[in-house]
Design an enzyme around this catalytic site. Structure first.
Site, PDB file in Angstrom:
ATOM      1  CB  CYS A 167      36.925  41.805  36.450  1.00  0.00           C
ATOM      2  SG  CYS A 167      36.836  40.411  35.336  1.00  0.00           S
ATOM      3  CG  HIS A 199      34.904  39.426  40.023  1.00  0.00           C
ATOM      4  ND1 HIS A 199      33.842  40.261  39.822  1.00  0.00           N
ATOM      5  CD2 HIS A 199      35.295  39.009  38.800  1.00  0.00           C
ATOM      6  CE1 HIS A 199      33.580  40.354  38.530  1.00  0.00           C
ATOM      7  NE2 HIS A 199      34.455  39.599  37.882  1.00  0.00           N
ATOM      8  CD  GLU A 243      33.197  41.719  43.043  1.00  0.00           C
ATOM      9  OE1 GLU A 243      34.445  41.829  43.122  1.00  0.00           O
ATOM     10  OE2 GLU A 243      32.605  41.454  41.975  1.00  0.00           O
TER      11      GLU A 243
HETATM   12  N1  GLN Z   1      34.967  39.382  30.151  1.00  0.00           N
HETATM   13  C1  GLN Z   1      34.431  40.630  30.601  1.00  0.00           C
HETATM   14  C2  GLN Z   1      34.748  41.763  29.619  1.00  0.00           C
HETATM   15  O1  GLN Z   1      35.448  41.565  28.702  1.00  0.00           O
HETATM   16  C3  GLN Z   1      34.964  40.990  31.971  1.00  0.00           C
HETATM   17  C4  GLN Z   1      34.504  39.932  32.941  1.00  0.00           C
HETATM   18  C5  GLN Z   1      34.288  40.410  34.335  1.00  0.00           C
HETATM   19  O2  GLN Z   1      34.270  41.609  34.635  1.00  0.00           O
HETATM   20  N2  GLN Z   1      34.058  39.447  35.181  1.00  0.00           N
HETATM   21  O3  GLN Z   1      34.247  42.822  29.787  1.00  0.00           O
END
Ligand code: GLN
Length: 191
Positions: free
Chosen positions: A78, A170, A172
């Site tokens: 992410c 994610h 995890e």
């Molecule tokens: N939206 C977040 C960002 O731009 C990332 C979201 C996440 O890691 N769950 O950093």
């Protein structure tokens, strides 16, 4: 096999638990020296702008790149994917740029800020993988060296380039530890 989890901000303990369930020793990494004795590193989700600033403040960008140059794998989930990507329109903290991907942040829109989807990820076997997306980035383009491991809505959401692994979701936050075990295997291949 010791796997580091970059512990600057965001979801870290769940990564540790998932890695441990795959048989890894886990090191929560905050300082440069700790990178010397890990066999791989996870850059977790969170807020990429914040994590990027902390990477800069603690001087971790160069050492993380060196870790990858030595062949040890790095897995960005992410926000970690955002930080590893070569190109993120509108994002100023591009420190790592280790993955030939272009990502759009928060690309799934307000209605779908968080959602689950069953993915087909052949490298993990045939059982569907329930992926949890939270304000997830979308991989909108990638170079020829990037191997797409899974797609959702026509976009790559899991990908690998050599020893760099990324997912928009994610891993995890589910009981399914297959992504973490796959990353462990990448670290074992190197060893
Ligand atoms: N939206 C977040 C960002 O731009 C990332 C979201 C996440 O890691 N769950 O950093």
């Amino acid at each position: 096999m010791k796997i580091g989890v970059l512990c600057l901000q965001g979801a870290v303990s769940e990564h540790g638990e998932a890695l441990a369930s795959c048989g890894a020793d886990v090191e929560y990494v905050k300082r440069i020296e700790q990178l010397d004795h890990v066999d791989g590193l996870i850059i977790p989700g969170g807020e990429s702008t914040t994590i990027g600033k902390l990477i800069e403040r603690f001087g971790l960008a160069g050492p993380i790149k060196e870790l990858a140059s030595s062949g040890r794998p790095v897995y960005g989930t992410c926000a970690g994917l955002i930080l590893l990507s070569r190109n993120v329109p509108g994002h100023s903290e591009l420190l790592l740029q280790m993955m030939d991907t272009t990502v759009s942040r928060n690309a799934y829109g307000r209605q779908r800020e968080s959602f689950e989807a069953d993915l087909d990820i052949p490298v993990l076997g045939s059982a569907p993988y329930k992926a949890i997306f939270i304000r997830a980035p979308q991989i909108i383009a990638h170079g020829p060296d990037v191997e797409v491991l899974a797609t959702y809505d026509g976009h790559a959401v899991a990908a690998r380039q050599g020893n760099i692994l990324v997912t928009s979701f994610h891993p995890e936050l589910t009981d399914d530890n297959r992504m973490h075990c796959y990353f462990m295997e990448m670290a074992q291949e190197k060893k």
